[in-house]
Scaffold this motif. Structure first.
Motif, PDB file in Angstrom:
ATOM      1  N   ASP A 102       0.823  -1.205   0.000  1.00  0.00           N
ATOM      2  CA  ASP A 102       0.000   0.000   0.000  1.00  0.00           C
ATOM      3  C   ASP A 102       0.858   1.255   0.000  1.00  0.00           C
ATOM      4  O   ASP A 102       0.520   2.253  -0.655  1.00  0.00           O
TER       5      ASP A 102
ATOM      6  N   ASP B 281       0.763   1.662  -3.986  1.00  0.00           N
ATOM      7  CA  ASP B 281      -0.629   2.148  -3.922  1.00  0.00           C
ATOM      8  C   ASP B 281      -1.639   1.041  -4.195  1.00  0.00           C
ATOM      9  O   ASP B 281      -2.696   1.254  -4.797  1.00  0.00           O
TER      10      ASP B 281
ATOM     11  N   GLY C 214      -4.173  -1.102  -2.440  1.00  0.00           N
ATOM     12  CA  GLY C 214      -4.896  -1.059  -1.188  1.00  0.00           C
ATOM     13  C   GLY C 214      -5.148  -2.431  -0.599  1.00  0.00           C
ATOM     14  O   GLY C 214      -5.120  -3.449  -1.299  1.00  0.00           O
TER      15      GLY C 214
END
Length: 389
Positions: free
Chosen positions: A301, A305, A307
């Motif tokens: 994350d 990026d 999630g």
């Protein structure tokens, strides 16, 4: 009016008595001239010793140069031994010295002995030494197989009479081997997951394959790293504790007392520990893999990026459920092997503290080695299991 001569300065006086070797060129060849006091007292300083070694290195004995020892002020047996060793126990081709120095050197040369050369072993001796390894391995294998056989009989006895089993010992071992190991395994797994995800993300970003970090982390952590990492931690933590516990019982003669009272060692000592680790290891392995996946999820994350929602959604598709069953199955095998090896080395401890420490160390090393070997065996046997076509 005549002037009185001044005494030499302290630095000059110290330099004049310092043992050293100087080089001198003459028409007949090159000379090595020894000066100063070649005594144990004069060479006691570290600085003086280093300077003397350096000057001796500049006058090797192999180049056939002549030596002049007449400028030496004093020579004792320590200095003579140093010269004799530098000459490699042979007189130089040309040597000039005083009679008192020659007497000391003759005595050193007479009573200095060369270290005996170790004779090289023949092929038959090498084969004979190698042949002794076979019986030792056979004895170890025999004792270990006997331990496994006794464990099988004890499990059969447990199934026939469950009410006579040492359930309190089993529950205590299960707590100590399992519950108390959760914090350290979770911490190590979390850090391993963070490190693995961070390093992997650096490579995947270059090729635009950020989404494949879920596949890499899922397969590597659930299938391999989680069980092996948990097994190594348990081998160092619980395996050493088992060996130390049984070894202390050997040192304090508790094992002999149990034998006199008719209490079987295998049923009361080996079987509860083996069953406890066989049950605890799959759970610890799954716990370690979960902690590592959480660490990898956090790192993914932060770096890519990706999630947590996508990570949790893609993980079941990337890692088939058979990998989890395979990991838990081989973790149970790891637990049984670690407990058996620890009990074996604990039983082999002799009634002294030195043997206790050596047995504990051997237990941990052997357990980790066997775990890695068995993991490689599992990887070869189940190479076609757990991968999507």
């Amino acid at each position: 009016m005549p002037t009185e001569s001044l005494p030499p300065a302290p630095a000059q006086a110290a330099d004049s008595v310092r043992p050293r070797v100087e080089q001198r060129e003459e028409a007949g060849g090159q000379w090595a001239v020894a000066r100063g006091r070649w005594t144990a007292m004069a060479m006691s300083s570290r600085t003086t010793w280093d300077a003397l070694e350096k000057s001796l290195a500049g006058a090797p004995a192999q180049d056939g140069r002549a030596w002049d020892l007449r400028p030496i002020d004093q020579l004792d047996h320590i200095g003579a031994q140093l010269l004799w060793n530098h000459w490699q126990h042979e007189w130089p081709a040309r040597l000039e010295m005083e009679s008192q120095h020659k007497a000391v050197l003759d005595q050193v040369a007479q009573y200095t002995c060369r270290p005996p050369a170790e004779p090289g072993k023949t092929l038959a001796e090498h084969l004979r030494a190698f042949a002794h390894i076979g019986p030792r391995i056979m004895f170890v294998a025999r004792d270990f197989l006997r331990l496994i056989g006794q464990l099988t009989l004890d499990i059969g006895k447990l199934l026939r009479a469950p009410h006579r089993a040492p359930w309190r010992d089993f529950s205590g071992h299960l707590y100590h081997f399992g519950a108390t190991a959760l914090p350290i395994t979770a911490l190590v797994g979390l850090l391993i997951g963070v490190v693995l995800a961070y390093l992997t993300s650096q490579q995947l970003r270059q090729y635009g394959g950020e989404a494949f970090i879920v596949n890499i982390l899922g397969l590597s952590l659930i299938r391999e790293l989680g069980p092996v990492l948990a097994a190594v931690l348990i081998a160092g933590r619980s395996g050493s504790a088992i060996t130390a516990q049984i070894g202390v019982m050997r040192v304090t003669e508790e094992l002999d007392a149990m034998r006199v009272m008719g209490i079987p060692h295998g049923f009361r000592l080996v079987m509860p520990r083996v069953l406890a680790l066989a049950i605890a290891m799959p759970l610890i392995s799954m716990w370690t893999s979960m902690a590592a996946l959480i660490g990898g999820m956090i790192a993914a994350d932060l770096t890519l990026d990706i999630g947590p929602a996508y990570f949790m959604t893609a993980l079941p598709r990337a890692v088939p459920l058979s990998n989890l069953w395979l990991a838990m199955g081989k973790s149970a095998v790891f637990g049984v092997l670690i407990a058996l090896i620890a009990c074996y080395f604990g039983m082999k401890v002799k009634p002294n503290t030195e043997s206790l420490g050596r047995g504990t160390t051997s237990s941990v090393v052997a357990s980790i080695t066997i775990v890695i070997l068995v993991d490689a065996l599992f990887a070869v046997l189940f190479k076609g299991v757990g991968f999507r076509a």
